[in-house]
Design a protein around this motif. Sequence first.
Motif, PDB file in Angstrom:
ATOM      1  N   GLY A  33       0.788  -1.229   0.000  1.00  0.00           N
ATOM      2  CA  GLY A  33       0.000   0.000   0.000  1.00  0.00           C
ATOM      3  C   GLY A  33       0.815   1.271   0.000  1.00  0.00           C
ATOM      4  O   GLY A  33       0.415   2.295   0.562  1.00  0.00           O
ATOM      5  N   LEU A  34       1.963   1.241  -0.657  1.00  0.00           N
ATOM      6  CA  LEU A  34       2.853   2.407  -0.694  1.00  0.00           C
ATOM      7  C   LEU A  34       2.901   3.036  -2.081  1.00  0.00           C
ATOM      8  O   LEU A  34       3.859   3.727  -2.422  1.00  0.00           O
ATOM      9  N   GLY A  35       1.862   2.808  -2.868  1.00  0.00           N
ATOM     10  CA  GLY A  35       1.890   3.251  -4.259  1.00  0.00           C
ATOM     11  C   GLY A  35       2.403   2.123  -5.123  1.00  0.00           C
ATOM     12  O   GLY A  35       2.215   0.954  -4.795  1.00  0.00           O
ATOM     13  N   GLY A  36       3.083   2.441  -6.187  1.00  0.00           N
ATOM     14  CA  GLY A  36       3.635   1.397  -7.042  1.00  0.00           C
ATOM     15  C   GLY A  36       2.561   0.679  -7.828  1.00  0.00           C
ATOM     16  O   GLY A  36       1.393   1.084  -7.854  1.00  0.00           O
ATOM     17  N   PHE A  37       2.953  -0.425  -8.450  1.00  0.00           N
ATOM     18  CA  PHE A  37       2.026  -1.203  -9.268  1.00  0.00           C
ATOM     19  C   PHE A  37       2.641  -2.571  -9.504  1.00  0.00           C
ATOM     20  O   PHE A  37       3.852  -2.762  -9.344  1.00  0.00           O
ATOM     21  N   LYS A  38       1.779  -3.533  -9.841  1.00  0.00           N
ATOM     22  CA  LYS A  38       2.288  -4.876 -10.169  1.00  0.00           C
ATOM     23  C   LYS A  38       2.969  -4.768 -11.523  1.00  0.00           C
ATOM     24  O   LYS A  38       2.327  -4.490 -12.532  1.00  0.00           O
ATOM     25  N   ALA A  39       4.273  -5.006 -11.540  1.00  0.00           N
ATOM     26  CA  ALA A  39       5.067  -4.681 -12.717  1.00  0.00           C
ATOM     27  C   ALA A  39       5.527  -5.912 -13.475  1.00  0.00           C
ATOM     28  O   ALA A  39       6.104  -6.823 -12.893  1.00  0.00           O
ATOM     29  N   GLY A  40       5.252  -5.899 -14.777  1.00  0.00           N
ATOM     30  CA  GLY A  40       5.917  -6.793 -15.695  1.00  0.00           C
ATOM     31  C   GLY A  40       6.953  -5.982 -16.451  1.00  0.00           C
ATOM     32  O   GLY A  40       6.997  -4.748 -16.340  1.00  0.00           O
ATOM     33  N   SER A  41       7.766  -6.642 -17.235  1.00  0.00           N
ATOM     34  CA  SER A  41       8.825  -5.935 -17.962  1.00  0.00           C
ATOM     35  C   SER A  41       8.258  -4.886 -18.904  1.00  0.00           C
ATOM     36  O   SER A  41       8.745  -3.752 -18.962  1.00  0.00           O
ATOM     37  N   PHE A  42       7.191  -5.242 -19.654  1.00  0.00           N
ATOM     38  CA  PHE A  42       6.630  -4.313 -20.634  1.00  0.00           C
ATOM     39  C   PHE A  42       5.982  -3.119 -19.954  1.00  0.00           C
ATOM     40  O   PHE A  42       6.062  -1.985 -20.439  1.00  0.00           O
ATOM     41  N   THR A  43       5.309  -3.360 -18.824  1.00  0.00           N
ATOM     42  CA  THR A  43       4.689  -2.256 -18.095  1.00  0.00           C
ATOM     43  C   THR A  43       5.743  -1.255 -17.633  1.00  0.00           C
ATOM     44  O   THR A  43       5.566  -0.038 -17.753  1.00  0.00           O
ATOM     45  N   LEU A  44       6.847  -1.780 -17.109  1.00  0.00           N
ATOM     46  CA  LEU A  44       7.938  -0.901 -16.681  1.00  0.00           C
ATOM     47  C   LEU A  44       8.448  -0.048 -17.833  1.00  0.00           C
ATOM     48  O   LEU A  44       8.715   1.142 -17.676  1.00  0.00           O
ATOM     49  N   MET A  45       8.598  -0.668 -18.989  1.00  0.00           N
ATOM     50  CA  MET A  45       9.099   0.066 -20.147  1.00  0.00           C
ATOM     51  C   MET A  45       8.171   1.216 -20.521  1.00  0.00           C
ATOM     52  O   MET A  45       8.622   2.344 -20.768  1.00  0.00           O
ATOM     53  N   ASN A  46       6.872   0.947 -20.565  1.00  0.00           N
ATOM     54  CA  ASN A  46       5.912   1.974 -20.967  1.00  0.00           C
ATOM     55  C   ASN A  46       5.857   3.105 -19.952  1.00  0.00           C
ATOM     56  O   ASN A  46       5.723   4.276 -20.317  1.00  0.00           O
ATOM     57  N   VAL A  47       5.955   2.778 -18.670  1.00  0.00           N
ATOM     58  CA  VAL A  47       5.964   3.807 -17.631  1.00  0.00           C
ATOM     59  C   VAL A  47       7.230   4.652 -17.746  1.00  0.00           C
ATOM     60  O   VAL A  47       7.191   5.885 -17.677  1.00  0.00           O
ATOM     61  N   LEU A  48       8.358   3.987 -17.921  1.00  0.00           N
ATOM     62  CA  LEU A  48       9.629   4.703 -17.997  1.00  0.00           C
ATOM     63  C   LEU A  48       9.680   5.624 -19.217  1.00  0.00           C
ATOM     64  O   LEU A  48      10.213   6.734 -19.142  1.00  0.00           O
ATOM     65  N   ALA A  49       9.097   5.183 -20.331  1.00  0.00           N
ATOM     66  CA  ALA A  49       9.147   5.960 -21.571  1.00  0.00           C
ATOM     67  C   ALA A  49       8.425   7.298 -21.445  1.00  0.00           C
ATOM     68  O   ALA A  49       8.699   8.230 -22.201  1.00  0.00           O
ATOM     69  N   LYS A  50       7.526   7.416 -20.476  1.00  0.00           N
ATOM     70  CA  LYS A  50       6.739   8.647 -20.303  1.00  0.00           C
ATOM     71  C   LYS A  50       7.447   9.675 -19.440  1.00  0.00           C
ATOM     72  O   LYS A  50       6.950  10.781 -19.254  1.00  0.00           O
ATOM     73  N   HIS A  51       8.603   9.317 -18.866  1.00  0.00           N
ATOM     74  CA  HIS A  51       9.334  10.230 -18.005  1.00  0.00           C
ATOM     75  C   HIS A  51      10.508  10.866 -18.746  1.00  0.00           C
ATOM     76  O   HIS A  51      10.997  10.333 -19.746  1.00  0.00           O
ATOM     77  N   GLU A  52      10.948  12.002 -18.231  1.00  0.00           N
ATOM     78  CA  GLU A  52      12.084  12.690 -18.833  1.00  0.00           C
ATOM     79  C   GLU A  52      13.315  11.796 -18.779  1.00  0.00           C
ATOM     80  O   GLU A  52      13.592  11.166 -17.756  1.00  0.00           O
ATOM     81  N   PHE A  53      14.012  11.731 -19.879  1.00  0.00           N
ATOM     82  CA  PHE A  53      15.198  10.888 -20.042  1.00  0.00           C
ATOM     83  C   PHE A  53      14.868   9.393 -20.020  1.00  0.00           C
ATOM     84  O   PHE A  53      15.767   8.555 -20.096  1.00  0.00           O
ATOM     85  N   GLY A  54      13.579   9.053 -19.909  1.00  0.00           N
ATOM     86  CA  GLY A  54      13.185   7.649 -19.858  1.00  0.00           C
ATOM     87  C   GLY A  54      13.573   6.875 -21.102  1.00  0.00           C
ATOM     88  O   GLY A  54      14.029   5.730 -21.019  1.00  0.00           O
ATOM     89  N   LYS A  55      13.392   7.487 -22.254  1.00  0.00           N
ATOM     90  CA  LYS A  55      13.708   6.792 -23.500  1.00  0.00           C
ATOM     91  C   LYS A  55      15.210   6.548 -23.628  1.00  0.00           C
ATOM     92  O   LYS A  55      15.635   5.488 -24.109  1.00  0.00           O
ATOM     93  N   ALA A  56      16.002   7.520 -23.193  1.00  0.00           N
ATOM     94  CA  ALA A  56      17.457   7.338 -23.234  1.00  0.00           C
ATOM     95  C   ALA A  56      17.867   6.194 -22.305  1.00  0.00           C
ATOM     96  O   ALA A  56      18.729   5.373 -22.651  1.00  0.00           O
ATOM     97  N   ILE A  57      17.224   6.118 -21.143  1.00  0.00           N
ATOM     98  CA  ILE A  57      17.516   5.031 -20.204  1.00  0.00           C
ATOM     99  C   ILE A  57      17.127   3.694 -20.820  1.00  0.00           C
ATOM    100  O   ILE A  57      17.855   2.700 -20.680  1.00  0.00           O
ATOM    101  N   LEU A  58      15.986   3.657 -21.503  1.00  0.00           N
ATOM    102  CA  LEU A  58      15.548   2.415 -22.152  1.00  0.00           C
ATOM    103  C   LEU A  58      16.561   1.951 -23.189  1.00  0.00           C
ATOM    104  O   LEU A  58      16.852   0.755 -23.293  1.00  0.00           O
ATOM    105  N   ILE A  59      17.101   2.878 -23.954  1.00  0.00           N
ATOM    106  CA  ILE A  59      18.072   2.519 -24.988  1.00  0.00           C
ATOM    107  C   ILE A  59      19.350   1.967 -24.348  1.00  0.00           C
ATOM    108  O   ILE A  59      19.908   0.951 -24.799  1.00  0.00           O
ATOM    109  N   LEU A  60      19.818   2.615 -23.275  1.00  0.00           N
ATOM    110  CA  LEU A  60      21.009   2.128 -22.574  1.00  0.00           C
ATOM    111  C   LEU A  60      20.757   0.755 -21.964  1.00  0.00           C
ATOM    112  O   LEU A  60      21.616  -0.133 -22.006  1.00  0.00           O
ATOM    113  N   TRP A  61      19.581   0.587 -21.390  1.00  0.00           N
ATOM    114  CA  TRP A  61      19.219  -0.692 -20.784  1.00  0.00           C
ATOM    115  C   TRP A  61      19.156  -1.789 -21.845  1.00  0.00           C
ATOM    116  O   TRP A  61      19.641  -2.898 -21.638  1.00  0.00           O
ATOM    117  N   ALA A  62      18.583  -1.461 -23.002  1.00  0.00           N
ATOM    118  CA  ALA A  62      18.508  -2.426 -24.102  1.00  0.00           C
ATOM    119  C   ALA A  62      19.907  -2.824 -24.564  1.00  0.00           C
ATOM    120  O   ALA A  62      20.173  -3.996 -24.845  1.00  0.00           O
TER     121      ALA A  62
END
Length: 265
Positions: A33-62
């Motif tokens: 009950g601290l926020g967050g969400f049940k995360a799968g890999s794809f869900t994490l990617m979509n959430v991260l892509a919506k944040h600043e620098f998220g896409k750059a992080i996704l590319i580095l992670w890939a």
Amino acid sequence: MSSKRNIYARSGLFAKAILFLAIGIVTAMEAFGLGGFKAGSFTLMNVLAKHEFGKAILILWAAGLLGYLFWRVYETFADNEGYGTSIIGIGQRIGFCFGGLVYGFLAFKAIQVAFFSDGIDWITNSKFQDLLHTRLAQIAVVGVGLGMLGATLNEFYISISGIFKKTIEYDKIPVEYQKWVVACGRIGYAVRGVTVGIAALLLMDTAYTNQDISSANKEAAFSFMQYAFGSFILGMIAIGFIIYSFYVFIEVRYRRIDMAQNKTR
């Protein structure tokens, strides 16, 4: 492998550790009950892509995950750990390749999400879903599910036997931390086994229900655990993922990579 290739392979382990750490943290937050969400890999990617620098992080992670793919495929064909050509040895090497391809697919998906916002979700494409209604597809889905159940048993075997110690330079780990490393490995592999096993059963169920294989993943397994066993158990599983990420971080430093003298696992 050259030293540069070793470094690239270790970057793949680092990317893998980050994945399990992130999944564990946000899922534990949801469970307690601290926020967050049940995360799968794809869900994490979509959430991260919506944040600043998220896409750059996704590319580095890939890029890191592609290092993991490279290492596992290399290991499969070079047989640098000496598994040989026995049935068991070939099975192990095929397992390495399959594991690498899974993370390679995640790398591809991360790049896709980075450049196409929400990505191109072919899994939920109507034509693909129509294909899954065929008898042949049902058999294939069940076959994959059975393979995942086999992987589940292997995860439990690794956890119980502690055989994972043979894949790391265990003697180089400070003595006072060795038992904690083993504990993290045992817990991590056991939790992976539970999650993969539930996902396998959910996948096989899709073969005879809605055939939507996107509903058979870590996120779905977490939802099932929360529904069947409660939020506390889900939280414990999520903490297990965090503990497993700690073990993989240890692997980044101590994993045996390209060591011909390591003939056993």
